[in-house]
Motif scaffolding. Sequence first.
Motif, PDB file in Angstrom:
ATOM      1  N   LEU A 372      44.786  34.477  43.767  1.00  0.00           N
ATOM      2  CA  LEU A 372      44.288  33.125  43.499  1.00  0.00           C
ATOM      3  C   LEU A 372      42.767  33.092  43.649  1.00  0.00           C
ATOM      4  CD1 LEU A 372      44.813  30.078  43.004  1.00  0.00           C
ATOM      5  CD2 LEU A 372      44.982  29.821  45.488  1.00  0.00           C
ATOM      6  N   SER A 373      42.250  33.693  44.723  1.00  0.00           N
ATOM      7  CA  SER A 373      40.802  33.686  44.952  1.00  0.00           C
ATOM      8  C   SER A 373      40.069  34.396  43.823  1.00  0.00           C
ATOM      9  CB  SER A 373      40.477  34.349  46.293  1.00  0.00           C
ATOM     10  OG  SER A 373      40.995  33.585  47.368  1.00  0.00           O
ATOM     11  N   ARG A 374      40.627  35.502  43.347  1.00  0.00           N
ATOM     12  CA  ARG A 374      39.954  36.216  42.268  1.00  0.00           C
ATOM     13  C   ARG A 374      40.024  35.430  40.961  1.00  0.00           C
ATOM     14  NH1 ARG A 374      41.172  42.468  41.276  1.00  0.00           N
ATOM     15  NH2 ARG A 374      43.243  41.666  40.739  1.00  0.00           N
ATOM     16  N   ASP A 375      41.151  34.774  40.706  1.00  0.00           N
ATOM     17  CA  ASP A 375      41.252  33.938  39.503  1.00  0.00           C
ATOM     18  C   ASP A 375      40.233  32.800  39.542  1.00  0.00           C
ATOM     19  OD1 ASP A 375      43.299  35.476  38.490  1.00  0.00           O
ATOM     20  OD2 ASP A 375      44.903  34.131  39.128  1.00  0.00           O
ATOM     21  N   ILE A 376      40.058  32.196  40.728  1.00  0.00           N
ATOM     22  CA  ILE A 376      39.075  31.117  40.879  1.00  0.00           C
ATOM     23  C   ILE A 376      37.683  31.657  40.589  1.00  0.00           C
ATOM     24  CG2 ILE A 376      38.032  29.484  42.498  1.00  0.00           C
ATOM     25  CD1 ILE A 376      40.778  29.669  44.044  1.00  0.00           C
ATOM     26  N   ALA A 377      37.375  32.822  41.172  1.00  0.00           N
ATOM     27  CA  ALA A 377      36.055  33.419  40.972  1.00  0.00           C
ATOM     28  C   ALA A 377      35.787  33.700  39.496  1.00  0.00           C
ATOM     29  CB  ALA A 377      35.939  34.705  41.787  1.00  0.00           C
ATOM     30  N   LYS A 383      30.706  37.633  38.772  1.00  0.00           N
ATOM     31  CA  LYS A 383      30.739  38.976  38.192  1.00  0.00           C
ATOM     32  C   LYS A 383      31.070  40.049  39.219  1.00  0.00           C
ATOM     33  CE  LYS A 383      29.600  37.553  34.084  1.00  0.00           C
ATOM     34  NZ  LYS A 383      30.633  37.548  33.006  1.00  0.00           N
ATOM     35  N   GLU A 384      30.557  39.893  40.452  1.00  0.00           N
ATOM     36  CA  GLU A 384      30.739  40.922  41.481  1.00  0.00           C
ATOM     37  C   GLU A 384      31.416  40.292  42.697  1.00  0.00           C
ATOM     38  OE1 GLU A 384      29.995  43.895  40.517  1.00  0.00           O
ATOM     39  OE2 GLU A 384      28.862  43.279  38.742  1.00  0.00           O
ATOM     40  N   LEU A 385      32.611  40.777  43.021  1.00  0.00           N
ATOM     41  CA  LEU A 385      33.392  40.204  44.126  1.00  0.00           C
ATOM     42  C   LEU A 385      34.225  41.304  44.766  1.00  0.00           C
ATOM     43  CD1 LEU A 385      34.624  37.547  45.535  1.00  0.00           C
ATOM     44  CD2 LEU A 385      36.434  37.753  43.824  1.00  0.00           C
ATOM     45  N   ARG A 407      38.779  43.600  43.559  1.00  0.00           N
ATOM     46  CA  ARG A 407      37.378  43.498  43.169  1.00  0.00           C
ATOM     47  C   ARG A 407      37.235  42.878  41.778  1.00  0.00           C
ATOM     48  NH1 ARG A 407      34.604  49.084  43.240  1.00  0.00           N
ATOM     49  NH2 ARG A 407      32.735  47.782  43.221  1.00  0.00           N
ATOM     50  N   LEU A 408      36.051  42.319  41.550  1.00  0.00           N
ATOM     51  CA  LEU A 408      35.557  42.034  40.216  1.00  0.00           C
ATOM     52  C   LEU A 408      34.312  42.896  40.041  1.00  0.00           C
ATOM     53  CD1 LEU A 408      35.797  38.135  39.838  1.00  0.00           C
ATOM     54  CD2 LEU A 408      37.166  39.859  38.651  1.00  0.00           C
ATOM     55  N   VAL A 409      34.316  43.711  39.020  1.00  0.00           N
ATOM     56  CA  VAL A 409      33.181  44.580  38.740  1.00  0.00           C
ATOM     57  C   VAL A 409      32.694  44.240  37.342  1.00  0.00           C
ATOM     58  CG1 VAL A 409      32.369  46.955  38.524  1.00  0.00           C
ATOM     59  CG2 VAL A 409      34.114  46.386  40.225  1.00  0.00           C
ATOM     60  N   GLY A 410      31.527  43.626  37.260  1.00  0.00           N
ATOM     61  CA  GLY A 410      31.048  43.158  35.971  1.00  0.00           C
ATOM     62  C   GLY A 410      31.947  42.112  35.344  1.00  0.00           C
ATOM     63  N   GLY A 411      32.652  41.354  36.195  1.00  0.00           N
ATOM     64  CA  GLY A 411      33.557  40.313  35.711  1.00  0.00           C
ATOM     65  C   GLY A 411      34.954  40.791  35.389  1.00  0.00           C
ATOM     66  N   GLU A 412      35.223  42.097  35.546  1.00  0.00           N
ATOM     67  CA  GLU A 412      36.539  42.655  35.249  1.00  0.00           C
ATOM     68  C   GLU A 412      37.257  43.032  36.536  1.00  0.00           C
ATOM     69  OE1 GLU A 412      37.871  42.840  32.240  1.00  0.00           O
ATOM     70  OE2 GLU A 412      36.085  42.018  31.275  1.00  0.00           O
TER      71      GLU A 412
END
Length: 491
Positions: A372-377, A383-385, A407-412
Motif C-alpha cells: 500500500l505504501s509503495r502504491d501511494i508513493a 522515484k526513489e523509495l 523499493r522504487l528505483v527510478g519510479g519502478e
Amino acid sequence: MGKGAANETVEGSASNERQTDLGRLRLLLALDALLRENSVSRAAASVGLQPSAMSRLLGQLRDDYADPLFLRTGHGLRPTPLAESLRLRVRALAAETEALLGAKPNDGGSTAAQTGHAGWEGRPLTDAPPLAVRPCRLLEGEPAPEQFAAKLAEIGEDAAPERRLARCIATVGTGAGRSRPLNEGEAEDALAIILAGEADPVQIGAPMTVLHYRGPTAVEVAGFVRAMRRHVGAIEPASGIADLDWPCYLSPKLKTAPWFLHAARLVAEAGHRVVLHGNFGQDSEERHKLETAASAAGIPICTSITAAKATLGTAGIAYLPLSAFAPQIYRLLGLYRLMEMRMPLNAAIHLINPMGGRASLLGVANPSSRTLSRDIAMLLGTKELTILGNTRDHAEFTPYRQTPVFRLVGGEACDLIVPATMAPPAEPRTGLSSREYWQAVWTGAARDERAETIIITTTASALISLRNHDDFDAACETARALWGNRSRRMA
C-alpha cells in the motif's frame, strides 16, 4: 474446401468471437461485484455464483490486466490503483446491463398464425399487480442508491466546508451498494477541511473509522498526503534542498534505543543532506525521547520547514518534531487514545516528505501495508523509495531476521530479500542507562557488536535508497568504513 465447409468455418469463427465477447462481459460484471463487495464470497453471492467460480473469474481478470487487482487484508480485499481506476467504468457498464435486461418488450405486432396460437388469446379485462415486496436492500423510507447519489451531487464544490466533508463521509460510509472509495481530490479536500479547523468535532472521527474498518485505498491515502503537504507548506520533492527523507513516528511502546539516529549521522557525515521528522507518542513519559536523543547526538532540532532549510545548508542534517512543524496533524494523530485504533493518517504521515527529499527511507512491518505504501508513493510521483519490511514506523534494519526490502528505483518497483546474519552473544549489562549506553556505543566507550551491526546495516539501507549502491553487501562495506571513520563526539 467446399462452399459449405467454408461457411461452417466462418460461422464457427463468428461463434467463438461471440463467446469471447460474452466471456469478457462476464468478467467485467464479476469485477464490478468484487469492487462493490470487497469479498470473493459476497461478490459470488451477489451474482448467483459459487465462490470457486468467482475465484476463477478473478484469476482470469488478473491475467488479462497483468495486475493483482485486489490485495488481501484483514478487512477483506483491497483494490489496487488499477482496479480503482476501473471502478466507475465497470459500474456504469453493470448498471446499463441491468437496465437493458430489465426492459419490457413491446406489445402487439404478431398475428395468430405467426405465433401458432389457437385464436383464443386476448387482452385481460383485469390484471393483478406484481407480488408486493419491499426491496431487501432498503429500510422503510430509505432512498434508493440513485436517489442518494443525486442528493450528494447537489452538494457542490462551492458548498460550505462542513457540507463538503459531510458529502465525503456519506460517500464512503453509507453501506454496500451505495458507498464507494473517495477519489484523490475528494480525499484531499476532506482532510484539508479537517486540518484547517473547519470540521465539526463529530465529523472528524467518522471518515477515519469507516476507512480503517474497510481498509483505505492507495488513492485515498495519496489524497491525504497531498492535503498534509499543502497544510505544512512542504517543499516540492527532488528540489535539491534535501537528499534523504527519514520519517520516524515511533510507538511509545518501543523501549529500544534509537540506533537509527546514529545511522542517520553516518549518512550525513558522508555528505548527504538528511531530514528526520516524527514523534514518540503524546502521552508517554518518554514523549520527548527523539528530541532528547537528537540533541545528545548533535542533530539540530528545527521547529519549522524554513529553519530546517537553513540548517541543512550548514549542518547537513536536521530533525523536525511533528508537534512543532505540524501541530494540527500532531493533534489529529493523537486521537488514537480516544479510539484505540490506527487511522489511515498513520500511513499518510510517513510519505509527507516535508523537505522534498529526492529519496525516502521507511519502515513498514505489515505485509499489506508495504505494498500500500509503495502504491501511494507511485501515485505521488516518488522515484526513489526504500521500505524495510521488518520494522514498524521507523526505518531501522534488523540484521538477525530475514528482511524483505521493497523499493522504487527510478519510479519502478524493485524488491530484494536480505538474509539473516548470525546474531553474536548479547553484551553483559554495564550499569549504564539505556541512553548512556546508546551514547557510549557511538563514542567507543562501549563495544556492542549487535548494536554496531544494526547501525551499519541501517546505514547501508539509506545508501541504497540514495542509489549510492545497488548491491546491499557493497553498501554494508561502505557503511562499515563510515562507522570506523566516524566523528566520535557527542553533544
